[in-house]
Design an enzyme around this catalytic site. Structure first.
Site, mmCIF file in Angstrom:
data_model
loop_
_atom_site.group_PDB
_atom_site.id
_atom_site.type_symbol
_atom_site.label_atom_id
_atom_site.label_comp_id
_atom_site.label_asym_id
_atom_site.label_seq_id
_atom_site.Cartn_x
_atom_site.Cartn_y
_atom_site.Cartn_z
ATOM 1 N N ARG A 203 6.096 -5.443 5.566
ATOM 2 C CA ARG A 203 5.727 -4.115 4.915
ATOM 3 C C ARG A 203 4.436 -4.622 4.014
ATOM 4 O O ARG A 203 4.347 -5.556 3.412
ATOM 5 C CB ARG A 203 6.850 -3.999 3.951
ATOM 6 C CG ARG A 203 6.696 -2.665 2.719
ATOM 7 C CD ARG A 203 6.006 -3.178 1.658
ATOM 8 N NE ARG A 203 6.095 -2.145 0.481
ATOM 9 C CZ ARG A 203 5.413 -2.240 -0.659
ATOM 10 N NH1 ARG A 203 4.593 -3.207 -0.835
ATOM 11 N NH2 ARG A 203 5.332 -1.094 -1.306
ATOM 12 N N ASP A 205 1.603 -4.171 1.777
ATOM 13 C CA ASP A 205 1.348 -3.813 0.316
ATOM 14 C C ASP A 205 0.116 -2.984 0.133
ATOM 15 O O ASP A 205 -1.068 -3.414 0.739
ATOM 16 C CB ASP A 205 1.556 -4.796 -0.646
ATOM 17 C CG ASP A 205 1.476 -4.543 -2.104
ATOM 18 O OD1 ASP A 205 2.617 -3.969 -2.635
ATOM 19 O OD2 ASP A 205 0.870 -4.863 -2.755
ATOM 20 N N GLU A 253 2.539 0.835 2.988
ATOM 21 C CA GLU A 253 2.585 1.415 1.465
ATOM 22 C C GLU A 253 1.196 2.270 1.591
ATOM 23 O O GLU A 253 0.172 1.745 1.263
ATOM 24 C CB GLU A 253 2.722 0.502 0.444
ATOM 25 C CG GLU A 253 2.731 1.348 -0.730
ATOM 26 C CD GLU A 253 2.855 0.542 -2.021
ATOM 27 O OE1 GLU A 253 3.239 0.858 -3.083
ATOM 28 O OE2 GLU A 253 2.068 -0.534 -2.082
HETATM 29 C C1 GLC Z 1 2.827 -2.168 -4.582
HETATM 30 C C2 GLC Z 1 4.079 -2.740 -4.696
HETATM 31 C C3 GLC Z 1 4.296 -2.881 -6.244
HETATM 32 C C4 GLC Z 1 3.002 -3.946 -6.719
HETATM 33 C C5 GLC Z 1 1.823 -3.503 -6.342
HETATM 34 C C6 GLC Z 1 0.700 -4.468 -6.655
HETATM 35 O O1 GLC Z 1 2.570 -0.864 -5.156
HETATM 36 O O2 GLC Z 1 5.081 -1.713 -4.289
HETATM 37 O O3 GLC Z 1 5.391 -3.289 -6.738
HETATM 38 O O4 GLC Z 1 3.124 -4.146 -8.076
HETATM 39 O O5 GLC Z 1 1.640 -3.183 -5.115
HETATM 40 O O6 GLC Z 1 1.068 -5.698 -5.462
#
Ligand code: GLC
Length: 560
Positions: A203, A205, A253
């Protein structure tokens, strides 16, 4: 397209389950969940029907952003266990038919990472350009910070060398200079390392943040070495990952409008991310629930761009972060707040909710089931966050996003069976009150055929018997009741009809599901119904009712 293809492109019909090792199960009584504990609970996940575990960051970390601040991309946080225990988790999961993916954080490291410590020592340190620096005073960037309650700028002055470093997230998470080939090589090396240990992907980020940084670098005349197209990096990454392991996926993401997401799939070439979360559909699902009107959701689904058949949307109603509503208009967001999180303490960053779903629907089991039935029926791959299968609640007293990251509730006993440590030593307090372990726990629900867990297990089994939900073409079936979403997912000669009633009133739905007489067989309960010779049928739905129906005759190969 054949049924055997579903194993090659396994992510299109998967059930993804996200968990944080440190809050799942503590096997050594120190108050922190660990890999040994997760290994003990792999069978629980297999029993539920999960097919892919997504592990939140398990790397060494000062833990200021719950592990998303990494100090060693090759390491395992010693509080959680060892590489050996991680390999045992992966092997045990694989043996039970589950794959394992893990978060990889490419955008930034912790400021305690040895690279950053070296980088900030002097302007000519060899790690200096592993991060992004500027020497002139930055402009106001307060509108670009991700956590507006904590940061005012995406640039932080580093006194020792008198320059500013970039950090889109917290100031202790300096952005890596992903335009630098040495950084790319090292990221690839770490991902190759984890693939070698048995992971089936990542996943990824915060993808748009580092792609934007590469774009900025590519536009810098001082940096002719940076390729003009920032997306080339994702192409290279995917090609690398799949050279190393053919089954591996990148689940990104990317909280952007659908039209931009198409680009992150690699467009028609489908050579970038294999999967992406569908934030837009999630947000419109909540707007639809708040209004009791399916039109926002149906519109979001219709507006999804067509994607290559090897790509997939990951659908979800909750993740480990705030339940973001950032893509709704201000007025729409206020509607969702009014319906599901009216108190300021339930809201966060002015754009999201700190709550889990059960509290939002006043614990009403009918609404809870409706939402999950709908989630699993939507085109895409459903992704759930640990505890959703039990209807766990949140702890609003916890800081920010930690409200939903409380320990898993295994039993009604001390610490919800998560740990034998004294409560003050727990990594996070267990939820108290009506959603606490006395009322919500896995042990009781597994034995109760009427529990939310048993419902979820049956739902997952039904979903797994309908590959057309992940693969098929999706079509909203016209009918006049705006509280009802009626849709058809068809794949080859097999089709499923699903109807979901977001309204509290019972209703009848008149549909045309075929051009001839067919038999509709219920998949979530006993029952069947025949259409008239023109394929028309009237379906009865309770308030918050739902039905999934397989169309017969269809493919003889589908399980009758
Ligand atoms: C993404 C993650 C989150 C984290 C951020 C910084 O948005 O889902 O939990 O704080 O990245 O790594």
């Amino acid at each position: 397209m054949r049924i055997t293809d579903t194993s090659d492109l396994w992510w299109k019909t998967a059930v993804i389950y996200c968990l944080d090792v440190e809050t799942f199960y503590d096997s050594d009584g120190d108050g922190i969940g660990d890999l040994g504990g997760l290994a003990e609970r792999v069978d629980y996940l297999a029993e539920l029907g999960v097919t892919c575990l997504w592990l939140m960051p398990f790397y060494p970390t000062p833990d200021r952003d719950d592990g998303y601040d990494v100090t060693d991309l090759y390491g395992v946080d010693p509080r959680l266990g060892t590489h050996g225990e991680l390999v045992e988790v992966i092997r045990t999961a694989n043996d039970r038919g589950m794959r394992v993916i893990a978060d990889v954080v490419i955008n930034h490291t912790s400021d305690q990472h040895p690279w950053f410590k070296a980088a900030r020592r002097s302007r000519d340190n060899r790690y200096r350009d592993w991060y992004v620096w500027r020497s002139d005073t930055p402009p106001d960037t307060s509108d670009q910070v991700v956590f507006p309650d904590q940061e005012e700028s995406i640039w932080e002055k580093d006194d020792r060398t008198g320059e500013w470093y970039l950090h889109h997230f917290y100031r202790y998470q300096p952005d890596l200079n992903v335009a630098n080939q040495a950084v790319r090589d090292e990221i690839a090396r770490t991902m190759g390392f984890w693939l070698e240990l048995g992971l089936d992907g990542f996943r990824v980020d915060a993808v748009p943040f580092f792609i934007d940084d590469v774009e900025t670098a590519a536009n810098d005349p001082q940096r002719p070495e940076v390729a003009a197209d920032p997306h080339q990096y994702l192409r290279d990454l995917r090609a690398f990952v799949n050279r190393r392991r053919g089954t591996a996926i990148l689940l990104g993401e990317v909280n952007l409008p659908h039209r931009d997401q198409k680009k992150y799939f690699g467009g028609d070439a489908a050579d970038e991310l294999h999967m992406m979360f569908d934030f837009l559909t999630m947000q419109n699902l909540y707007l639809s629930l708040a209004r009791g009107d399916v039109r926002p959701l149906a519109k979001a689904l219709r507006q999804r761009p067509a994607i290559h058949q090897s790509c997939q949307w990951a659908t979800f109603v909750r993740n480990h972060d705030e339940l973001t509503l950032d893509k709704l208009t201000d007025a729409q967001r206020q509607e969702v707040f009014a319906a599901f999180g009216p108190e300021p303490e339930m809201q966060i960053y002015g754009r999201g909710l700190k709550r889990r779903l059960p509290g939002m629907v006043d614990g009403d089991p009918r609404r809870l089931r409706l939402v999950y039935a709908l989630l699993f029926a939507l085109p895409g791959t459903p992704t759930i966050f640990y505890g959703e299968e039990l209807g766990m609640g949140e702890d609003l007293a916890q800081e920010g996003r930690m409200a939903v990251r409380t320990p898993m509730q295994w039993t009604s006993g001390r610490n919800g069976g998560f740990s034998t440590a004294p409560p003050r030593k727990l990594v996070s307090p267990v939820v108290q009150g009506g959603y606490g372990p006395a009322h919500v726990n896995a042990a009781q629900q597994r034995r109760d055929p009427d529990s939310h867990w048993s419902f979820m297990r049956a739902l997952i089994a039904a979903y797994r018997s309908c590959p057309e939900l992940g693969w098929g073409t999706f079509e909203v079936l016209p009918q006049p009741d705006n509280a009802v979403l009626a849709h058809r997912s068809a794949w080859e000669d097999a089709a499923v009809i699903a109807v979901h009633n977001l309204g509290s009133e019972a209703t009848q739905v008149e549909l045309t599901v075929a051009d001839r007489e067919v038999l509709l067989v219920d998949l979530l309960q006993a029952g069947e119904q025949r259409t008239d010779p023109k394929g028309r049928v009237t379906l009865e739905l309770d308030g918050y009712g739902y039905r999934w129906l397989r169309v017969h005759p269809g493919s003889d190969a589908r399980l009758p």
